[in-house]
Design a protein around this motif. Structure first.
Motif, short mmCIF file in Angstrom:
data_model
loop_
_atom_site.label_atom_id
_atom_site.label_comp_id
_atom_site.label_asym_id
_atom_site.label_seq_id
_atom_site.Cartn_x
_atom_site.Cartn_y
_atom_site.Cartn_z
N ALA A 1 0.83 -1.21 0.00
CA ALA A 1 0.00 0.00 0.00
C ALA A 1 0.87 1.26 0.00
O ALA A 1 0.55 2.23 -0.69
N GLN A 2 1.96 1.23 0.75
CA GLN A 2 2.88 2.37 0.79
C GLN A 2 3.51 2.60 -0.58
O GLN A 2 3.63 3.74 -1.02
N VAL A 3 3.90 1.52 -1.23
CA VAL A 3 4.54 1.63 -2.54
C VAL A 3 3.56 2.18 -3.57
O VAL A 3 3.90 3.08 -4.34
N ILE A 4 2.33 1.68 -3.56
CA ILE A 4 1.32 2.16 -4.50
C ILE A 4 1.00 3.63 -4.25
O ILE A 4 0.90 4.43 -5.19
N SER A 5 0.89 4.00 -2.98
CA SER A 5 0.62 5.39 -2.63
C SER A 5 1.77 6.30 -3.08
O SER A 5 1.53 7.38 -3.64
N LEU A 6 2.99 5.86 -2.84
CA LEU A 6 4.17 6.63 -3.26
C LEU A 6 4.22 6.77 -4.77
O LEU A 6 4.50 7.85 -5.30
N TYR A 7 3.91 5.69 -5.49
CA TYR A 7 3.89 5.72 -6.96
C TYR A 7 2.89 6.77 -7.45
O TYR A 7 3.20 7.59 -8.31
N ARG A 8 1.70 6.76 -6.88
CA ARG A 8 0.67 7.71 -7.30
C ARG A 8 1.08 9.15 -7.00
O ARG A 8 0.86 10.06 -7.81
N LEU A 9 1.67 9.36 -5.82
CA LEU A 9 2.14 10.71 -5.46
C LEU A 9 3.24 11.20 -6.40
O LEU A 9 3.24 12.36 -6.81
N LEU A 10 4.16 10.30 -6.74
CA LEU A 10 5.25 10.67 -7.65
C LEU A 10 4.70 11.04 -9.03
O LEU A 10 5.13 12.02 -9.64
N LEU A 11 3.75 10.25 -9.52
CA LEU A 11 3.15 10.56 -10.82
C LEU A 11 2.39 11.88 -10.78
O LEU A 11 2.50 12.71 -11.69
N LYS A 12 1.62 12.08 -9.71
CA LYS A 12 0.84 13.31 -9.58
C LYS A 12 1.75 14.53 -9.52
O LYS A 12 1.51 15.53 -10.20
N GLU A 13 2.78 14.44 -8.70
CA GLU A 13 3.70 15.57 -8.54
C GLU A 13 4.50 15.81 -9.82
O GLU A 13 4.72 16.94 -10.22
N SER A 14 4.91 14.74 -10.50
CA SER A 14 5.67 14.88 -11.74
C SER A 14 4.84 15.54 -12.83
O SER A 14 5.38 16.27 -13.67
N SER A 15 3.55 15.29 -12.83
CA SER A 15 2.69 15.88 -13.86
C SER A 15 2.48 17.38 -13.64
O SER A 15 1.91 18.05 -14.49
N ARG A 16 2.95 17.91 -12.53
CA ARG A 16 2.80 19.34 -12.24
C ARG A 16 3.95 20.20 -12.75
O ARG A 16 3.91 21.42 -12.62
N PHE A 17 4.98 19.57 -13.31
CA PHE A 17 6.08 20.36 -13.87
C PHE A 17 5.52 21.28 -14.95
O PHE A 17 4.80 20.83 -15.84
N PRO A 18 5.85 22.57 -14.90
CA PRO A 18 5.35 23.47 -15.93
C PRO A 18 5.98 23.22 -17.31
O PRO A 18 5.35 23.45 -18.33
#
Length: 86
Positions: free
Chosen positions: A8-25
């Protein structure tokens, strides 16, 4: 098999990394970061050693913090959009 809480931690971290990465301008940084996150998780998909998984979770959190800082900096110095982004 990996413990459910670690999974669950790994999946949560994966989602957070994808979400944050998609915010690069910047389109180039955004696509690079998304590709690197996906590739890193695919490459380590079969890791089952609990110590290794814990170490990778810590590294992932550090990477998440780095991405969050870079996104903030990127938004301060936003450049003109390129043709691909329109």
């Amino acid at each position: 098999m990996m413990a459910e809480s670690a999974r669950a931690q790994v999946i949560s971290l994966y989602r957070l990394l994808l979400k944050e990465s998609s915010r690069f301008p910047s389109y180039n940084y955004r696509t690079y970061a998304l590709r690197r996150v996906r590739d890193a998780f695919r490459a380590n998909r079969n890791v089952e050693d609990p110590k290794t998984v814990d170490r990778m979770i810590v590294e992932g959190r550090q990477t998440l913090a780095l991405i969050q800082r870079q996104v903030s900096v990127g938004k301060m110095y936003e450049a003109q959009k390129i043709v691909v982004e329109d």
